[in-house]
Design an enzyme around this catalytic site. Structure first.
Site, PDB file in Angstrom:
ATOM      1  N   PHE A 219       0.835  -1.203   0.000  1.00  0.00           N
ATOM      2  CA  PHE A 219       0.000   0.000   0.000  1.00  0.00           C
ATOM      3  C   PHE A 219       0.865   1.247   0.000  1.00  0.00           C
ATOM      4  O   PHE A 219       1.867   1.320   0.727  1.00  0.00           O
ATOM      5  CB  PHE A 219      -0.906   0.020   1.239  1.00  0.00           C
ATOM      6  CG  PHE A 219      -1.584   1.353   1.451  1.00  0.00           C
ATOM      7  CD1 PHE A 219      -2.723   1.693   0.734  1.00  0.00           C
ATOM      8  CD2 PHE A 219      -1.062   2.278   2.356  1.00  0.00           C
ATOM      9  CE1 PHE A 219      -3.328   2.922   0.913  1.00  0.00           C
ATOM     10  CE2 PHE A 219      -1.668   3.514   2.541  1.00  0.00           C
ATOM     11  CZ  PHE A 219      -2.808   3.839   1.822  1.00  0.00           C
ATOM     12  N   GLY A 221       0.092   5.458   0.374  1.00  0.00           N
ATOM     13  CA  GLY A 221      -0.926   6.480   0.585  1.00  0.00           C
ATOM     14  C   GLY A 221      -0.709   7.173   1.907  1.00  0.00           C
ATOM     15  O   GLY A 221       0.362   7.071   2.519  1.00  0.00           O
ATOM     16  N   ALA A 242       3.759  -0.835   3.965  1.00  0.00           N
ATOM     17  CA  ALA A 242       3.088   0.462   3.892  1.00  0.00           C
ATOM     18  C   ALA A 242       4.089   1.581   3.690  1.00  0.00           C
ATOM     19  O   ALA A 242       5.007   1.761   4.496  1.00  0.00           O
ATOM     20  CB  ALA A 242       2.279   0.709   5.169  1.00  0.00           C
ATOM     21  N   GLU A 243       3.917   2.314   2.594  1.00  0.00           N
ATOM     22  CA  GLU A 243       4.720   3.510   2.347  1.00  0.00           C
ATOM     23  C   GLU A 243       3.778   4.686   2.469  1.00  0.00           C
ATOM     24  O   GLU A 243       2.887   4.893   1.638  1.00  0.00           O
ATOM     25  CB  GLU A 243       5.367   3.450   0.957  1.00  0.00           C
ATOM     26  CG  GLU A 243       6.494   4.453   0.777  1.00  0.00           C
ATOM     27  CD  GLU A 243       6.029   5.735   0.126  1.00  0.00           C
ATOM     28  OE1 GLU A 243       5.880   6.726   0.876  1.00  0.00           O
ATOM     29  OE2 GLU A 243       5.836   5.764  -1.081  1.00  0.00           O
ATOM     30  N   CYS A 244       3.945   5.443   3.554  1.00  0.00           N
ATOM     31  CA  CYS A 244       2.973   6.476   3.909  1.00  0.00           C
ATOM     32  C   CYS A 244       3.557   7.874   3.703  1.00  0.00           C
ATOM     33  O   CYS A 244       4.484   8.070   2.933  1.00  0.00           O
ATOM     34  CB  CYS A 244       2.513   6.276   5.347  1.00  0.00           C
ATOM     35  SG  CYS A 244       1.895   4.613   5.686  1.00  0.00           S
TER      36      CYS A 244
END
Length: 497
Positions: A219, A221, A242-244
């Site tokens: 993901f 976002g 997760a790359e936020c």
């Protein structure tokens, strides 16, 4: 922007995708539900067995062919990006170009990084032989962003494919056409099985993908959305990478090349209309060079214009709701004593002008929250110790940049983040061999590099007994003599340390 259109009962609702500059409709796509997503995953499950079975060398050939298709049709793909998310065509072409090295690297190195290799066993275990290899998980669900709709999701897609996985890709509802282009192009070089598939839709489609039985979700976002994705994946114990978001800082030391630093700060903060997770949002400058740097950066910001026309070097904001966030951050800062010293100007529709702010309190939202717009906050610091303290105080720890002729590496090593660029910006993203990802509220897990390949695999260890052990220890008939001998060996190997 996107508009959701419900349809008659029994038919699939659709997304209407609009150009953020003109509001023209540029495409319509179905909003896939759990049944369609589940069917795609089941097809991918079968395709994954075939894809894994053809081996590293053949997968490399197919990925190289995919790379060739993208390279030959780069302007076509850039046109789709430009229409859907609004960035200038030249910037869109640059984004596409940057992914090509990643495709080449992943295909070339997957076997070397993941393939079976011997593992040391130690003197006591000389009768054993050990091997480790990294096996593909199976089916990877990728939920992509709209700000870099090719480069960012391909950092998961390509590495997952090179490792032997099948992929089901749910692009952002703002850029489904980009996802469709990529999947259709891949089918040209892998026509045998649906190894790389597309599902389109909104958040409900993403939730369906999380619940579909994929073996991992990649993901990209916002941090808030990542928490919802994690919660949904937790229902089925599906792991995620997760790359936020980020609130990345650029630090300018007293011996920095100021002209280069100012140019990098402006580009890092304003390119792509500031819609970059690793974009420069905070700039901390040594007091001895602050005035000169401020003049140079002000000139850079003042010379740039955002617009929806072909001549504008900066495009519109893609997501309408982000305009309100950018405006709130600037207005709140000004209300608390900040000054706009360059750029600024009226916002027209989704076009926001680049803005340089000074005297912003460190607890203002323009400093603490991700702005995701063409806004830079500039602050004078006594020295790099203060700059480091302010940089590390953020809850976001994705990336940072340092400009210093003598102390760049030293300062970089003291920054809490996943990545640091020294005397440049964004360069960690374009080197395929280094991992990309964050710490804290910026996420976890890694794409790119060896870590990015292993992210979509599970380690498989095999330990084989080659001959009878000199000491029979793992038996209910273990002798006193064997125990005494073991104690002697342990003393020789470890007792003198």
């Amino acid at each position: 922007m996107t508009t959701t259109h419900p349809t008659d009962a029994g038919t699939t609702p659709v997304l209407e995708v609009r150009n953020p500059a003109t509001q023209d409709v540029v495409g319509t796509y179905p909003i896939h539900g759990p049944d369609e997503v589940g069917a795609a995953v089941e097809q991918a499950r079968i395709a994954a067995e075939w894809w894994q079975g053809i081996g590293y060398a053949e997968r490399r050939k197919r990925l190289d062919a995919f790379r060739g298709v993208i390279a030959r049709r780069i302007n076509q793909l850039a046109g789709v990006i430009h229409e859907e998310m609004g960035k200038p065509h030249s910037d869109a072409a640059l984004e596409v170009a940057l992914v090509l090295d990643h495709i080449a690297w992943a295909g070339k190195n997957a076997g070397k990084v993941l393939g079976k290799r011997r593992s040391p066993v130690g003197m006591v275990n000389a009768h054993l032989g050990a091997t480790v290899e990294y096996r593909p998980l199976g089916v990877i669900g990728v939920i992509g962003p709209w700000n870099y709709p090719v480069f960012t999701p391909m950092g998961s897609i390509v590495y997952a494919l090179a490792a032997g996985n099948a992929v089901v890709f749910k692009p952002s509802e703002f850029t489904p056409g980009v996802g469709a282009w990529l999947v259709d192009s891949f089918k040209q070089v892998v026509p045998e099985h649906p190894v790389f598939q597309l599902v389109t839709g909104d958040g409900s489609t993403g939730a369906a993908l999380c619940r579909s039985g994929v073996d991992k979700v990649a993901f990209t976002g916002s941090t808030a959305t990542a928490k919802r994705v994690m919660a949904t994946c937790a229902e089925t114990l599906t792991p995620i990478v997760a790359e936020c978001g980020g609130k990345d800082a650029l630090l300018v030391d007293e011996d920095a090349d100021l002209a280069a630093a100012a140019e990098a700060a402006a580009w890092g903060g304003i390119a792509n209309a500031g819609q970059s997770c690793v974009g420069v949002e905070r700039v901390y400058v040594h007091s001895k060079v602050y005035d000169e740097f401020t003049r140079l950066l002000s000139d850079q910001v003042s010379s740039v214009r955002a617009g929806g026309d072909a001549g504008a070097p900066v495009g519109p904001i893609t997501m309408p709701s982000q305009v309100d966030i950018i405006t709130r951050h600037v207005e709140e800062a000004v209300a608390r004593g900040a000054r706009v010293i360059a750029g600024g100007g009226p916002t027209e529709g989704q076009v926001v002008q680049p803005t340089l702010l000074v005297d912003v309190p460190e607890d203002a939202s323009a400093v603490t929250e991700e702005t995701f717009g063409p806004t830079l906050v500039l602050r004078k610091v006594a020295d790099m110790d203060e700059a480091l303290a302010l940089t590390n105080a953020s809850r976001y720890h994705l990336a940072a940049s340092v400009f210093s002729k003598r102390r760049g590496r030293e300062i970089a090593d003291r920054i809490r983040s996943g990545m640091v660029a020294v005397n440049s910006v964004f360069t960690f993203a374009v080197v395929p061999s280094v991992p990309f990802g964050g710490v804290g509220d910026s996420g976890f897990g890694r794409i790119h590099g060896e870590d990015g390949l292993r992210e979509f695999c599970t380690p498989h260890a095999v330990v084989r007994q080659k001959f009878a052990p000199p000491l029979k220890l793992m038996t209910l008939q273990r002798t006193k003599q064997a125990e005494e001998r073991l104690n002697q060996i342990i003393g020789l190997l470890h007792g003198r340390k």
